[in-house]
Write an enzyme that holds these catalytic residues in place. Structure first.
Site, PDB file in Angstrom:
ATOM      1  N   ASP A  32       0.851  -1.183   0.000  1.00 17.83           N
ATOM      2  CA  ASP A  32       0.000   0.000   0.000  1.00 17.83           C
ATOM      3  C   ASP A  32       0.895   1.244   0.000  1.00 17.83           C
ATOM      4  OD1 ASP A  32      -1.683   2.126   0.527  1.00 17.83           O
ATOM      5  OD2 ASP A  32      -2.737   1.153   2.179  1.00 17.83           O
ATOM      6  N   GLU A  82      29.833   8.077   5.804  1.00 15.30           N
ATOM      7  CA  GLU A  82      29.929   6.654   6.100  1.00 15.30           C
ATOM      8  C   GLU A  82      29.910   5.852   4.802  1.00 15.30           C
ATOM      9  OE1 GLU A  82      26.132   4.775   7.665  1.00 15.30           O
ATOM     10  OE2 GLU A  82      25.816   6.841   8.314  1.00 15.30           O
ATOM     11  N   CYS A 114      25.648   8.434  11.074  1.00 13.27           N
ATOM     12  CA  CYS A 114      25.002   9.684  10.686  1.00 13.27           C
ATOM     13  C   CYS A 114      25.386  10.866  11.570  1.00 13.27           C
ATOM     14  CB  CYS A 114      23.486   9.505  10.698  1.00 13.27           C
ATOM     15  SG  CYS A 114      22.913   8.209   9.574  1.00 13.27           S
ATOM     16  N   THR A 156      14.026   3.533   2.563  1.00 14.76           N
ATOM     17  CA  THR A 156      14.759   4.612   3.250  1.00 14.76           C
ATOM     18  C   THR A 156      16.146   4.817   2.643  1.00 14.76           C
ATOM     19  OG1 THR A 156      15.606   3.130   4.981  1.00 14.76           O
ATOM     20  CG2 THR A 156      13.506   4.214   5.393  1.00 14.76           C
ATOM     21  N   HIS A 237      17.709  14.443  13.271  1.00 12.65           N
ATOM     22  CA  HIS A 237      18.259  13.559  12.246  1.00 12.65           C
ATOM     23  C   HIS A 237      17.085  12.834  11.599  1.00 12.65           C
ATOM     24  CE1 HIS A 237      20.299  10.502  10.088  1.00 12.65           C
ATOM     25  NE2 HIS A 237      19.987   9.534  10.937  1.00 12.65           N
ATOM     26  N   LYS A 246       8.539  10.883  15.638  1.00  9.67           N
ATOM     27  CA  LYS A 246       8.509  10.189  16.939  1.00  9.67           C
ATOM     28  C   LYS A 246       9.340  10.953  17.968  1.00  9.67           C
ATOM     29  CE  LYS A 246       7.889   5.446  15.179  1.00  9.67           C
ATOM     30  NZ  LYS A 246       6.722   5.022  15.982  1.00  9.67           N
ATOM     31  N   SER A 311      24.047   5.906  14.494  1.00  7.06           N
ATOM     32  CA  SER A 311      23.950   4.553  15.035  1.00  7.06           C
ATOM     33  C   SER A 311      25.311   4.040  15.453  1.00  7.06           C
ATOM     34  CB  SER A 311      23.332   3.619  13.989  1.00  7.06           C
ATOM     35  OG  SER A 311      21.992   3.964  13.759  1.00  7.06           O
TER      36      SER A 311
END
Length: 389
Positions: A32, A82, A114, A156, A237, A246, A311
């Site tokens: 979807d 990176e 990042c 992503t 970020h 979030k 990360s």
């Protein structure tokens, strides 16, 4: 601590000339489209052609914003990535030659997922504060996000570079001190030397992003006595916009509805470009800043809060104040033209470009021009050396 203003004087941007509409990708993957457009918060992603790499993207982002005087006065060149092209040689050295930068300069590459560009930005601040004779620092974030075809992370992906000229008396954003940072060795995202695509624990990485945000925001408040309402905007970020959202929801959980709505409106403005370009790793936070600078409705003197996360992991919360010329100076990056001249790919064309990779056995390769509007291109490999034009 330096009492003079130090920060971002100019900001540039480059993204490849090809993109994929994620609605088309959703259809091809029997998903979807709202899962990508709403659930992930992405509309399009840049696709890197074979004649572009992190060095050419960095050069293409930097060249339009650097005057001859800038090029002669830069005495520190920091290349954050990176997606490095060599285990030993820094991308900063290629950049120095391609742009004709001052050779009486330090030039090196830094890596921490990042977070690298933020490390470079803070290092630039410290360099200028500690060396009164130093004039300017160039910090460039350049990356290509690759997870592989038909993988969970495919939506992503992206590619691009953000270039920042850091000076005294900056005309865009004056950085504030102190900042708050936290690091811990975790395995939420990584890319071993033997892989050209990343490994990620998506749910775990999201949890760590939010945990690190909570830690550094609390630490920042303790250090500075700053309150949420002291900020006109919060920047994050943005590997994908839903993750930044979030973070915003976490930071504003106890705020009143009017404050929540204000920060949300600014957040949506600050992620317009991220939704169209995709994940650019080290540059994602600063692409969001550029989106806010060009699309937002803020005034000089406004205070911005910025959360950087890499990360592995390192997080940092810091702040900056918009300067009187931020609107005109931010327009040096002609993002709208870059985006408008891009070519939309079919899924089949995107997959073909994705599968085109450089040889890893030392073979000689000549690359015919693909990018039509880029000042700098990768033209091939000869004698184990990349050739640039």
């Amino acid at each position: 601590m330096s009492l003079e203003k130090i920060g971002i004087d100019k900001i540039g941007f480059y993204t490849p000339e090809f993109y994929l509409d994620l609605a088309d990708l959703a259809q091809a993957r029997a998903v979807d489209p709202n899962k990508f457009k709403i659930g992930i918060g992405q509309d399009e992603q840049a696709v890197l052609p074979l004649d572009q790499d992190v060095v050419t993207m960095a050069a293409n982002a930097s060249a339009p914003i650097l005057a001859p005087k800038d090029r002669s006065e830069i005495d520190l060149i920091i290349f954050a990535s990176e997606s490095g092209i060599d285990q030993s040689k820094a991308g900063a050295l290629y950049l120095q030659r391609l742009l004709g930068l001052n050779q009486s300069a330090r030039a090196f590459e830094i890596k921490e997922a990042c977070y690298g560009a933020t490390a470079g930005l803070q290092m630039a601040y410290d360099h200028l504060a500690a060396h009164p004779d130093s004039q300017k620092v160039l910090v460039v974030a350049a990356d290509v996000a690759r997870y592989g075809l038909e993988t969970a992370g495919e939506v992503t992906q992206g590619a691009g570079a953000v270039s920042m000229l850091v000076t005294r008396a900056p005309r865009i954003l004056a950085l504030s001190q102190p900042t708050a940072y936290f690091s811990e060795e975790i395995m939420d995202f990584w890319r071993p030397n033997y892989s050209d695509t990343a490994f990620a624990e998506g749910k775990y990485s999201t949890e760590q992003y939010l945990r690190f945000l909570e830690i550094v925001w609390h630490d920042y408040q303790q250090k500075t006595k700053t309150q949420l309402t002291d900020f006109a905007a919060l920047l994050f970020h943005i590997p994908f916009t839903k993750l930044g959202l979030k973070g915003l929801c976490q930071m504003t959980a106890d705020a009143d509805q009017e404050t929540k709505a204000r920060f949300l409106q600014v957040f949506e403005t600050a992620t317009i470009y991220n939704r169209q370009v995709g994940n650019i790793y080290t540059g994602s936070l600063y692409l969001s800043l550029l989106s806010l600078l060009q699309k937002g409705d803020l005034s000089a003197g406004a205070k911005l809060g910025l959360f950087s996360y890499g990360s592995g992991a390192v997080g940092e919360f810091f702040a900056g104040e918009l300067q009187s010329n931020f609107e005109s100076m931010s327009q040096l990056a002609d993002v709208e033209t870059l985006l408008a001249q891009r070519q939309k790919l079919t899924v089949a064309e995107y997959e073909r470009l994705f599968k085109q990779t450089l040889p890893i056995d030392g073979s000689t390769l000549t690359i015919d021009p693909i990018s039509q509007h880029a000042q700098f291109r990768l033209t091939g490999i000869s004698g184990h050396q990349r050739q640039y034009k």
